[in-house]
Design an enzyme around this catalytic site. Sequence first.
Site, short mmCIF file in Angstrom:
data_model
loop_
_atom_site.label_atom_id
_atom_site.label_comp_id
_atom_site.label_asym_id
_atom_site.label_seq_id
_atom_site.Cartn_x
_atom_site.Cartn_y
_atom_site.Cartn_z
N TYR A 38 0.86 -1.19 0.00
CA TYR A 38 0.00 0.00 0.00
C TYR A 38 0.89 1.23 0.00
O TYR A 38 1.81 1.33 0.81
CB TYR A 38 -0.89 0.00 1.25
N LYS B 277 4.20 8.97 8.93
CA LYS B 277 3.91 8.38 10.25
C LYS B 277 4.86 8.85 11.35
O LYS B 277 4.68 9.95 11.85
CB LYS B 277 3.83 6.86 10.11
N ASP C 89 9.32 2.79 -0.01
CA ASP C 89 8.26 3.45 0.73
C ASP C 89 8.40 3.03 2.19
O ASP C 89 7.95 1.96 2.60
CB ASP C 89 6.88 3.05 0.17
C1 LIG Z 1 0.32 4.66 5.78
C2 LIG Z 1 1.10 4.41 4.56
C3 LIG Z 1 1.01 5.26 3.44
C4 LIG Z 1 0.02 6.38 3.37
O1 LIG Z 1 0.24 7.37 4.30
P1 LIG Z 1 -0.96 8.39 4.67
O2 LIG Z 1 -0.33 9.34 5.61
O3 LIG Z 1 -2.04 7.54 5.27
O4 LIG Z 1 -1.41 9.01 3.39
C5 LIG Z 1 1.85 5.02 2.38
N1 LIG Z 1 2.73 4.00 2.39
C6 LIG Z 1 2.82 3.17 3.42
C7 LIG Z 1 3.82 2.07 3.39
C8 LIG Z 1 2.00 3.33 4.53
O5 LIG Z 1 2.08 2.46 5.55
#
Ligand SMILES: *Cc1c(COP(=O)(O)O)cnc(C)c1O
Length: 430
Positions: free
Chosen positions: A145, A268, A240
């Site tokens: 994701y 995060k 990511d």
């Molecule tokens: C949470 C997450 C996102 C998205 O971040 P948001 O702040 O919710 O838009 C993208 N990549 C990874 C791996 C994530 O865990």
Amino acid sequence: MKTYRKSQKLFKQAEAVIPGGVNSPVRAFKAVGGNPIFVERAKGSRIFDVDGNSYIDYVLSWGPLILGHAHPKVVKALKSATEKGTSFGAPTALEVELATLVLKAYPSMDKVRMVNSGTEATMSAIRVARGFTKRDSIIKFEGCYHGHADGLLVKAGSGATTFGVPDSPGVPKSYAKNTITLPFNDLNALKATINKEWKSIACVILEPVVGNIGCVLPKLGFLETLRKLTIKYGIVLIFDEVMTGFRVSYGGAQEYYRIKPDMTCLGKVIGGGLPVGAYGGKKEIMSMVSPEGPVYQAGTLSGNPLAMTAGIETLKILSVRGTYKKLERLSAMLGKGLIDASKRAGVATKFYRAGTMFCTYFTDKEVFDYATAKTSDTSKFSRFFSGMLRRGVNIAPSQFEAGFMSLAHTEKDIEDTVKAAYESLKEAEK
Ligand SMILES: *Cc1c(COP(=O)(O)O)cnc(C)c1O
């Protein structure tokens, strides 16, 4: 006996004014049944709902709160920052400070741009990678994701997995066609695709540890081969690390697995509980970003002083010597306890962990990609989830989400969690 009367009432009201009653899909208990609890406040390892129930929390706002809730130093810094003004739309020293802390922790990055969410970070990184390579296609992996940008909502994990809408309506086919999706950990598929299509591939983006279908670890050699192939064909490798950053270790998965990507996305933890994302990378790539270069990307609230403040305080506390040793000890203790509880309860599970993120899958098969994660018995998970909630432990309301450890969790918290897990596992098996 817990009651949830106020939460139930609020959820009814919420459903009338907010789609599904929530501002992000997985917060609804759709995957496990029942209605979400409404939170009133939180402190350290605990959250308290509007009915006065308290829970040991392993959701931690879905990852950011590695210090636990409302850390006194973060709260204090935020109070004083608020007094000075909440947004200026002009540069501040705070942005320089957080950028410097981030670059120091991630030597693969020469420059970094702050944004407001992980979604923005990945979306922007891909635009830059395309601008840099002058190629259009991207490779992603099933179950990874990367936020909800159009081209990335293809076989994505998180809510998209839970709800079985890997291709969301509203994403044009013409848009998704530039996204090539491969199984995670499958080197043959990766080699075959890159060897054939490399001329059109701008970047490969992945979660180096996949946290959005639970916790899937890279097989030995997977990241190394990916790195070699992308270098060979001039493809930008994007890690990511929105979830893994400062979680798998201070320097993220790239430090832990010793791989240097060309670009990195963060979010995060670096916002310390406020809305932040960031993307960065090598100098020659990041010099493409406006106003230094031609690739446009902007944000009214980007680098927001409150968000920068929470991030700076969080990273400062994390960088104190011994912090990650403590986090590792607590995470290992919980992991061992959960594995042991499964055995004693006679429930077939597989447990995986990378630093402070982890997942217990209700399956007897090894989990190494999306398909194997999906072998989990989700109805058993749902019963387990309800049992844990009743016993005062808050875990993510889906089999396909990671759990998180914080610095605020105590050994007593972990003992109580393991006890609750044993009883909930026995219940789930019936
Ligand atoms: C949470 C997450 C996102 C998205 O971040 P948001 O702040 O919710 O838009 C993208 N990549 C990874 C791996 C994530 O865990």
